[in-house]
Design a protein around this motif. Structure first.
Motif, PDB file in Angstrom:
ATOM      1  N   LYS A 104       0.857  -1.190   0.000  1.00 40.93           N
ATOM      2  CA  LYS A 104       0.000   0.000   0.000  1.00 40.93           C
ATOM      3  C   LYS A 104       0.892   1.239   0.000  1.00 40.93           C
ATOM      4  O   LYS A 104       2.029   1.196   0.463  1.00 40.93           O
ATOM      5  CB  LYS A 104      -0.889   0.037   1.244  1.00 40.93           C
ATOM      6  CG  LYS A 104      -1.747  -1.193   1.447  1.00 40.93           C
ATOM      7  CD  LYS A 104      -2.405  -1.159   2.825  1.00 40.93           C
ATOM      8  CE  LYS A 104      -3.041  -2.486   3.159  1.00 40.93           C
ATOM      9  NZ  LYS A 104      -3.595  -2.507   4.541  1.00 40.93           N
ATOM     10  N   GLU A 157      -5.139  -4.375  -0.017  1.00 41.37           N
ATOM     11  CA  GLU A 157      -3.811  -4.430  -0.610  1.00 41.37           C
ATOM     12  C   GLU A 157      -3.773  -3.686  -1.941  1.00 41.37           C
ATOM     13  O   GLU A 157      -4.757  -3.629  -2.686  1.00 41.37           O
ATOM     14  CB  GLU A 157      -3.383  -5.881  -0.812  1.00 41.37           C
ATOM     15  CG  GLU A 157      -4.211  -6.632  -1.828  1.00 41.37           C
ATOM     16  CD  GLU A 157      -3.760  -8.079  -1.997  1.00 41.37           C
ATOM     17  OE1 GLU A 157      -3.066  -8.607  -1.108  1.00 41.37           O
ATOM     18  OE2 GLU A 157      -4.115  -8.683  -3.027  1.00 41.37           O
ATOM     19  N   LYS A 173      -9.354  -3.489  -2.706  1.00 39.39           N
ATOM     20  CA  LYS A 173      -8.006  -3.673  -3.239  1.00 39.39           C
ATOM     21  C   LYS A 173      -7.770  -2.777  -4.448  1.00 39.39           C
ATOM     22  O   LYS A 173      -8.675  -2.551  -5.250  1.00 39.39           O
ATOM     23  CB  LYS A 173      -7.806  -5.134  -3.643  1.00 39.39           C
ATOM     24  CG  LYS A 173      -7.970  -6.132  -2.514  1.00 39.39           C
ATOM     25  CD  LYS A 173      -7.851  -7.551  -3.026  1.00 39.39           C
ATOM     26  CE  LYS A 173      -8.074  -8.566  -1.914  1.00 39.39           C
ATOM     27  NZ  LYS A 173      -7.987  -9.962  -2.425  1.00 39.39           N
TER      28      LYS A 173
END
Length: 214
Positions: free
Chosen positions: A92, A108, A126
């Motif tokens: 990240k 993520e 994500k």
């Protein structure tokens, strides 16, 4: 004798202008960017260095193992496509000035830029982009691959579907649900639920067309 500090390593996939903002965040957070990939390295941003060919033409021989990756591509559909063929771990990138509630979660590969605010009980998926100065209020749900542009204001209990792009300065009132792969134009005021694959503009926001899914 002082101990040397080992930097965390990360790799970048994408070498356009969007990647430059991500690189600045990562370097400020003490990461060492060890590799930069792009599917068209000859058209990379002028500030990008040592860019090598990406995985698209030869997925099998791409170095999937190794340091985690951030997909630094601003186009939501391209980011989703790349995530579909990479077999990497992801990092990240969160700017130090962003304010993120401990009661919220960030998936993520997601990037959160300067001045963004994420309030409690919000779930961010994500490979999402939360851009400069965006405000994401309490109990929001942001789907994978979405992009919340600079100065967007999402009020409480808002849902943004997978791959949707909320344009600069748009406002979404509480409890509105925006479907997947929508485009909400810059400055739009969204007052009601928006179905999947819609393009919405204006104040109040109106659907002007539908996007055919690929």
């Amino acid at each position: 004798m002082e101990k040397s500090i080992t930097k965390k390593q990360v790799r970048i996939y994408g070498a356009g202008g969007h990647s430059q903002v991500i690189i600045e965040v990562l370097e400020a957070n003490g990461f060492d960017i060890i590799e930069t990939f792009d599917d068209k390295p000859k058209t990379a941003h002028y500030a990008s260095k040592n860019v090598v060919i990406g995985a698209r033409k030869d997925v099998k021989n791409f170095p999937h193992d190794g340091a985690p990756v951030i997909i630094a591509v601003g186009v939501n559909s391209e980011r989703a496509e790349i995530a579909g063929f990479l077999k990497c771990n992801y990092e990240k990138a969160i700017h130090h000035s962003a304010i993120i509630s401990d009661a919220s979660s960030v998936g993520e590969g997601t990037v959160i830029f300067a001045g963004a605010i994420i309030q409690p009980n919000t779930t961010i998926g994500k490979h999402v982009i939360i851009n400069t100065g965006a405000s994401v209020d309490h109990d929001n749900k942001i789907g994978d691959f979405a992009h919340i542009s600079p100065k967007v204001a999402l009020c409480g209990h808002v849902e943004v579907g997978e791959g949707s792009h909320i344009g600069v300065g748009a406002v979404v009132i509480p409890k509105v649900k925006i479907g997947k792969w929508c485009i909400i134009g810059a400055g739009t005021i969204v007052l009601k639920d928006i179905p999947d694959y819609s393009v919405v503009v204006g104040n109040p926001g109106k659907i002007i067309k539908n996007i055919k899914p690929n």
